[in-house]
Structure formats: C-alpha cells, structure tokens
Motif scaffolding. Structure first.
Motif, PDB file in Angstrom:
ATOM      1  N   GLU A  11       0.713  -1.350  -0.154  1.00 44.43           N
ATOM      2  CA  GLU A  11       0.147   0.050  -0.135  1.00 44.43           C
ATOM      3  C   GLU A  11       0.672   1.150   0.265  1.00 44.43           C
ATOM      4  O   GLU A  11       0.245   2.618  -0.774  1.00 44.43           O
ATOM      5  N   ARG A  12       2.209   1.320   0.298  1.00 47.20           N
ATOM      6  CA  ARG A  12       3.020   2.696   0.280  1.00 47.20           C
ATOM      7  C   ARG A  12       3.428   2.340  -0.398  1.00 47.20           C
ATOM      8  O   ARG A  12       3.385   3.728  -1.633  1.00 47.20           O
ATOM      9  N   LEU A  13       3.940   1.627  -1.332  1.00 50.36           N
ATOM     10  CA  LEU A  13       4.258   1.384  -2.414  1.00 50.36           C
ATOM     11  C   LEU A  13       3.874   2.504  -3.823  1.00 50.36           C
ATOM     12  O   LEU A  13       3.967   3.066  -4.393  1.00 50.36           O
ATOM     13  N   VAL A  14       2.582   1.640  -3.584  1.00 49.15           N
ATOM     14  CA  VAL A  14       1.331   2.354  -4.155  1.00 49.15           C
ATOM     15  C   VAL A  14       1.250   4.273  -4.537  1.00 49.15           C
ATOM     16  O   VAL A  14       0.914   4.345  -5.588  1.00 49.15           O
ATOM     17  N   THR A  15       0.328   3.942  -3.394  1.00 51.24           N
ATOM     18  CA  THR A  15       0.675   5.360  -2.372  1.00 51.24           C
ATOM     19  C   THR A  15       1.105   6.022  -2.809  1.00 51.24           C
ATOM     20  O   THR A  15       1.345   7.338  -3.551  1.00 51.24           O
ATOM     21  N   ALA A  16       2.825   5.840  -2.431  1.00 53.28           N
ATOM     22  CA  ALA A  16       3.790   6.840  -2.940  1.00 53.28           C
ATOM     23  C   ALA A  16       4.129   7.155  -4.125  1.00 53.28           C
ATOM     24  O   ALA A  16       4.418   8.263  -4.684  1.00 53.28           O
ATOM     25  N   GLU A  17       3.861   6.285  -5.240  1.00 60.41           N
ATOM     26  CA  GLU A  17       3.757   6.735  -6.738  1.00 60.41           C
ATOM     27  C   GLU A  17       2.897   7.623  -6.632  1.00 60.41           C
ATOM     28  O   GLU A  17       3.408   8.315  -7.967  1.00 60.41           O
ATOM     29  N   ILE A  18       1.196   7.133  -6.624  1.00 60.66           N
ATOM     30  CA  ILE A  18       0.950   8.408  -6.486  1.00 60.66           C
ATOM     31  C   ILE A  18       0.397   9.095  -6.247  1.00 60.66           C
ATOM     32  O   ILE A  18       0.934  10.583  -7.260  1.00 60.66           O
ATOM     33  N   ARG A  19       1.504   9.752  -5.250  1.00 59.98           N
ATOM     34  CA  ARG A  19       1.694  10.911  -4.435  1.00 59.98           C
ATOM     35  C   ARG A  19       2.568  11.837  -5.839  1.00 59.98           C
ATOM     36  O   ARG A  19       2.546  12.942  -6.232  1.00 59.98           O
ATOM     37  N   GLU A  20       3.882  10.542  -6.062  1.00 60.35           N
ATOM     38  CA  GLU A  20       5.229  10.804  -7.287  1.00 60.35           C
ATOM     39  C   GLU A  20       4.546  11.343  -8.132  1.00 60.35           C
ATOM     40  O   GLU A  20       4.705  12.401  -9.041  1.00 60.35           O
ATOM     41  N   GLN A  21       3.165  10.556  -8.941  1.00 63.71           N
ATOM     42  CA  GLN A  21       2.675  11.086  -9.979  1.00 63.71           C
ATOM     43  C   GLN A  21       1.651  12.562 -10.170  1.00 63.71           C
ATOM     44  O   GLN A  21       1.850  13.322 -10.992  1.00 63.71           O
TER      45      GLN A  21
END
Length: 798
Positions: free
Chosen positions: A443-453
């Motif tokens: 969850e942390r990895l995917v959420t971090a990717e969303i925030r980066e994008q």
C-alpha cells in the motif's frame, strides 16, 4: 430426526447465527410473564430457568432435550462439563447472559446452547426468545421494544421455524403480542402453534373453550391449554410432578374442558411438539440440504485459495505474492476501465468517479473562478489609465488586454490543482478497494507512486499555464479581434452577445434539448419538504408531482437565474443548492430563492453541471479591489468604450483558454497519473517489493487476515459437517407432514387408540399424530389421512 437437528445446531453454531437460523426449529414467543419459562420447566420437570421482574431472558436459549437414563445438563460454551445440579444451570445461564449483555438489562442475539439429558423428557429442541416488552426499565435503551421484536423476527420469519405462541388466558386474544407477531410472518397460521396458559386464573363464569376449540382465531395446528404454577407455588417450591397432577385434575373436573382433557396439559404439549417437529424436519430436509449446498459453493472458492497457501513454504509464498500483485493490477485496471467482474449498483466508483470529476465537477469549479463583471471593468479601467500615464490616450492599448488576460490565466492554477487533488484522492480510494491480502508495504509503495505522479502532474499543469502566459495568440481562429470587439460595444442587447458563441467558447444548445431529469426536494416553500420530479431544459426548469409527468406544478424560466451553494446544517445528511434571480425578483410565488435538496454529493455535482450547461451560472461574489481605495465611476465616454472593447476581447480569449484547459486537463491527468499508476503496478511494483529485502515477510498474515481465514475455514468445516449429517439420514421411513384434517375426524372421539398393522409378516403398532383441537363443525383443508409413525408416550415425571 430431532437428534440429527441437534447435531446440526452444534455443527452450525460455530459458523454464526445466520446459519443456525436455517434449521427447522420451534421458537417460543410470548410477552413478559406469559408463562414461557413455566412451559419449558414443565417439559424438563425441574426448575432451571432464571426468574425475576422485567426482561429475564435476554439472550436466545437453544434448549435441546434428550431422552436419557441419566439426568444432567451441558452447555456448548462449556464443553465436557456436566451440570447435575439444576441450580448451577440457572446460575450459568445468568452468568453467560451477563458476559455479553452486562447488568443493565440489555439484550444480545447470540444464543446460549443448553442440552438437558433426562428420563423425563422427549427428544425436542426449542428456542426460548426474550419476552416482548413495551417500556424500558433501568438502563435499558429507549428502543428496547424494537430490539426485542427485531430479534424475534430474525427467527420466526424463517419458513423452517415453527412458532409456539404463548398467551395467558387472562388476556384478550386480540391483544396477544405473540399471535400478532406470528400473524405478521405466518398470515395463514400454517406454522403457528397456540398455547394458552394460566387457565385456572380466568374470572369465574368465563372460559377459553372457544379458543381451545380453534373457533375464535383458527390456527392450522390448533391450541393447547395449560395450567402453570403460580408465583406462590414457585416461591413455595411446589414440585412440578404435583403441579402436573393438579393440572390434569383441573381439566378433568372443569365442565368446559373435560371433553378435551386428553388434548390439554404439558405432557400432551410435549408429545405434540415432538411429533410436529419430527414431521416438520422431515419435510424441510430436501430444501435445507440444497440451501446448504448453495452456501458451500462460494465458501469453497475462498477455501481453495487458503489450501494452496502454505505459510511455511517460501516457494509457495513467492508464488502467492506474484499472483496477488497480478491480481491487484487486473482489479485496478478493471475498476478504472469499467469492466469489473462485479458491477457496483449502489454508488459510483473508480473510473466512473474520475469521469464525473472530468466532465462535471471540474467545469463547474472552472467557471466559478470567473471574476464578477464590476471588478473586471474596474481592473480594465485601471490598466488603461496606468498604461497611458500622464498622457490622454486616443487608442485602446493592447497592453491592457494582455495584462488582464495574463491575470485571468494565472487564476486557473487554483481549480486545476484542485482538479489534480480530486483525481489523486479517487485513485487512492480505488487502490484500497483492490487490496486483498497485500500488506502495508505494498500500500505504501503504490500510494507513494500516486503522490509522486501527482507532483509530476502539478508541474506539467503549471507548465501548461505558463505556456499560455508566455504568448497571447491574438491570431487564433476563434479570437474575435479588435474590429469585432469594437463593433460589439454599440450593441445594447446582451442576449445577442451571449448568442454570438463567445460565452466561454460554448455555443448554446438547442431549446428543445432536455438536459436532465430527476427527483429533488423543495426545502423552503412549505413547512414539510416535498419531493418533485424535475425536468431541466435549455430554457426552463419544470417540476411535476411524479415521474409520470402528467401533473405539472410549475415551470420556471432560466432567464437571469443564478445558482449558489447552501451550507449544510449541523448533523445534516442532505446536500442543497439555491436558485435566485440576478435582478432580485421573486423566483417562485413570494419567494426570492428556491432551495433544492439532493441526497448525495454526486447528485449535487451533476445538477450543478447540468445547470451550467443550461446557462445558469454560479453566483458571482463581488470583491473590492485591495489597496486601490474606494470604487470609482468613470464618466469618460472614450474610456468606457475602451473598457468595453477590452472586456469583449478578454471574454473571447478566455473562452478559448477555457476550452483548451477543459480539453487538455483530463488528457494530462490520464497520461501522467492514471496510466502511469497502472504501468507501475503491472511492471515495477513486484521489483520494488523484492528490493525491500525479505519478500517472504510481506506474506505474513495480519491478525485481521488470520481471523478472517479461520472464520472462512470454520464456516467451510461447519457446512461440510452439516451436509454430511443430513446425508446420513434416510427419510424414507418417517411420517408424512402434520395433518390437521385428521384431527377433525377424531375430534368427537374421547381417546385415540393405536391400531395393529402387519408389515412383512410382523405385527407392529401404528399410531396417529395427536389431534388438533378444532370445532366439530369447522372444516379445514388438508391432505387425505395417511399412516403416520407412532407418537411417543408422554413421560411420567419422577
């Protein structure tokens, strides 16, 4: 049969209340102090139930009676422990009740399972439900009456449940709460068995003969009368055996009941319930077996995944991890693209929500950024005068146009960044909907990717706005130019300007187009808010009494209408907006505005967007210029013409910008955020999970996941055990269903003697079910009489 049902109750008891409710059973229903406890104790021949004032039975008691040589009790929650002292059974029931409900007279739907083995009982299973109450006492919740009724309805609403409706004889049958509830779920009286208690307490000169003969309120299974011990007898420790003898003597000596005395009393009731429950179980088994098979199918699918998963095998854990990541990517893409296996029919989600943000919420927020007319003209006038300086300008300066346009373009960053935030939140919500077993790291990895994008998308949008600021293209094919702008200054009809196709670059739709239909609530016209069917077209808003559109209540023209938000009240669950006239005229009758209420935020956004398409724009809030002193009225005709020219140019160019932004923003969001997140999940997520180090640790079960797995496996084992128990039973040798028509033919007989029959050369006794007391002249429908299994003899209390 009854022993088999007892085994099923024990097996399904571990799988939850909803499964145990499926079984054929008898539910005891009655008001407080109606004699329910005395009826059950008469069956056992012992005092073992809690007694007192108010609600005493606060949890359902599943009472399983087993005929046995020894006498003792067992609780399902105390496996292996036998209670030979029935006072200890009462204390254990009180303690187990208080464990879940506390000492405040609260109730709980979780049942207590009690098995009693005794030589004084027949095999029988009953569910003793809390007594129906009216007024809360002590610390009981104010809705205790509805809680008790809901609990009772959970049981008696099932077709597999026989209803033992207990009513005291000193109460008018028309006021019986038990019969009223039974009538709600069993209107024809096919599953209801009436029990009339306390016959000895009726006023002198009155009797219940008409009720017991099934003439006053007929039931298919009839009524049985009882004489319970009085409170004085209970306090005096009167023996139940003595009480049963006194009950028999009462029926034999009473002139109104002596002709039916063989069909009255607790021993006959127990024998009758044993017979009826056995036949009811036999009839319900095929449907119960099929239903349990259907329940097992979805549980099997989930259990198969747990069977493959081995928490101690690293290869199995790695395969499971890869499979779950692939499943996450597939589920996310299905939710975004709208091709999910299970379609949500309750609310919008995933791609549908993002589409709503693209085409309804963002255009509305974009239009709200439009500055009000008065402030825009003041800014244009100040710009023209500041550009001319000390000189008096003869021509309209184009620098004023560029300054105002750039200021308006810069303001677009606020709604555009808000647009990015809305889509980002929706993506995070969609990801959470897809997660199944994946741990916090994923969850942390995917959420971090969303925030980066999201950050990248913000930078790109800011770049798009800066590109628009870098060069003002006055040669655009849709730009009106100075010549047309000056010619419009002399036009006095504002509608001609609106119809020229430059209103934010959106041409007015046809007047015949219906933009939206739906239910809305008018909140401010009458004391009681009413729902109406609204139809929005390009020229009017009409509402009707219903969606048949036959009775029109009013038609409101859209000319000069505006829309504004209405703040939600404290603890309000409604979403409202208001329509008002820009010239402060009445909108409807004597009302200056019309407040309309929706049920959810999505519906509110859709109506606002539809009104925007119809030309009803949001309220323009006037904001005084800061630092420029009080507002001034310019009387210079030349300045006024220059201001009007610049205003027309700004409107035309900003219409082009708005069209461009509304077109490019969804494309940028889809490319930079949505598609990038899909690509990350499908191609990079697994690699980043491996880069964390110990990948196998990601598959460690959380406490919630372990509990869910154990619950699923427990349900699967319980359902399989129940199906196995039913499969062991052959119903070929059991009696046919309860036949009330037989009771009519036997009503005039004083006794029912078993007949001798010969089967395969052997003589055996065949008996009939106990007759239902009905009036001799009453004819009830029913199948023809068929041979039935012998009814068990009534036990003698020792």
């Amino acid at each position: 049969m009854i022993s088999m049902i007892n085994r099923l109750q024990d097996a399904l008891g571990t799988a939850g209340l909803s499964y145990s409710l499926l079984l054929p059973q008898i539910a005891v229903v009655g008001g407080q102090s109606s004699g329910k406890s005395s009826v059950l104790e008469n069956f056992v021949g012992r005092d073992f139930l809690p007694r007192g004032t108010g609600i005493v039975t606060r949890r359902p008691l599943v009472l399983q009676l087993h005929h046995s040589d020894n006498e003792y009790g067992e609780f399902l929650h105390c496996r292996g422990k036998r209670f030979s002292d029935f006072d200890e059974i009462r204390q254990e029931i009180e303690a187990e009740t208080g464990r879940l409900t506390g000492n405040n007279k609260g109730i709980s739907p979780i049942p207590i399972n009690l098995r009693i083995f005794s030589p004084n009982v027949l095999n029988l299973t009953l569910v003793d439900l809390p007594g129906i109450t009216k007024v809360p006492v002590g610390d009981q919740p104010v809705d205790i009456e509805y809680q008790v009724r809901d609990m009772i309805m959970q049981y008696i609403s099932k077709e597999n449940c026989l209803i033992l409706a207990v009513t005291p004889a000193n109460m008018d049958l028309a006021n019986s709460d038990a019969l009223k509830l039974a009538k709600d779920v069993d209107p024809q009286g096919l599953r209801t068995i009436g029990v009339i208690t306390m016959l000895d307490l009726m006023d002198k000169g009155t009797d219940a003969r008409e009720i017991l003969e099934n003439r006053l309120l007929p039931l298919r299974r009839g009524y049985i009368g009882l004489v319970n011990r009085s409170q004085k007898d209970i306090d005096g420790k009167k023996d139940i055996k003595t009480a049963l003898q006194a009950e028999k003597k009462f029926f034999l000596s009473h002139p109104a009941y002596r002709h039916m005395c063989d069909r009255m009393g607790a021993p006959y009731l127990q024998k009758s319930l044993n017979q009826q429950l056995t036949n009811h179980i036999r009839d319900s088994l095929p449907a119960l077996y099929s239903h349990l098979q259907c329940l097992l199918v979805p549980v099997n699918k989930e259990v198969n995944t747990y069977k493959v998963y081995n928490p101690d095998d690293p290869i199995s854990r790695t395969k499971t991890l890869i499979k779950l990541v692939q499943q996450l990517g597939g589920d996310f893409e299905k939710l975004i693209e709208g091709s999910a296996d299970e379609v949500n029919t309750v609310h919008l989600s995933g791609g549908a929500r993002i589409n709503q943000i693209f085409h309804e919420r963002f255009p509305y927020q974009l239009h709200k950024m439009k500055c009000d007319e008065r402030k825009l003209r003041m800014e244009i006038a100040y710009a023209i005068r500041n550009i001319h300086g000390v000189r008096t300008g003869l021509f309209t300066p184009d620098m004023a146009f560029q300054a105002i346009v750039k200021k308006q373009i810069s303001k677009l960053k606020i709604p555009c960044f808000g647009f990015v935030d809305m889509v980002c939140k929706e993506l995070v919500t969609t990801i959470y909907e897809c997660f199944n077993k994946l741990r916090e790291e994923t969850e942390r990895l995917v959420t971090a990717e969303i925030r980066e994008q999201e950050s990248i998308c913000r930078d790109q949008i800011s770049l798009l706005i800066d590109m628009q600021l870098a060069y003002i293209n006055t040669k655009h094919e849709d730009f009106i130019g100075f010549t047309h702008a000056q010619s419009q200054c002399h036009r006095s009809d504002n509608k001609m300007v609106a119809g020229s196709g430059v209103q934010q670059g959106v041409a007015p739709p046809s007047r015949l187009i219906v933009i939206r239909k739906g239910w809305l609530t008018i909140n401010n016209v009458s004391i009681i808010a009413k729902d109406y069917w609204f139809i929005l077209t390009t020229e009017s808003l009409s509402w009707f009494k219903d969606n048949e559109e036959t009775e029109k209540r009013y038609m409101l023209p859209l000319d000069n209408l505006k829309v504004r938000d209405v703040e939600r009240g404290f603890m309000s669950s409604k979403f409202a907006f208001a329509l008002f006239h820009s010239e402060s005229r009445n909108v409807y009758k004597d009302y200056k505005f019309l407040e309309l209420v929706c049920n959810c935020q999505e519906e509110l956004d859709i109506w606002k967007s539809s009104l925007l398409r119809a030309g009803v724009y949001p309220e323009e809030v006037t904001v005084d210029a800061q630092g420029n002193g009080p507002s001034e009225n310019f009387t210079d005709p030349q300045l006024e013409r220059q201001v009007e020219t610049i205003r027309n140019l700004v409107d035309s160019y900003m219409g082009i910008i708005h069209k461009t932004v509304k077109d490019l923003m969804p494309k940028a969001i889809m490319h930079l955020m949505v598609n990038s997140v899909k690509e990350f999940i499908s191609s990079e997520l697994l690699a980043q999970l491996y880069a964390l180090g110990d990948c196998s640790a990601l598959m460690d079960e959380s406490p919630d996941q372990r509990q869910h797995r154990e619950q699923v496996l427990g349900k699967h084992a319980a359902l399989q055990a129940a199906i196995g128990i039913i499969s062991e039973i052959s119903t070929s040798g059991y009696a046919s269903p309860w036949d009330p028509s037989y009771a009519v033919t036997q009503h005039s007989s004083s006794s029912t003697l078993p007949k001798k029959s010969t089967t395969a050369g052997k003589s055996r006794t065949r008996g009939r079910a106990p007759p239902v007391p009905v009036h001799a002249n009453q004819r009830l429908p029913g199948p023809t009489c068929v041979p039935r299994r012998p009814a068990p003899a009534a036990p003698n209390a020792k």
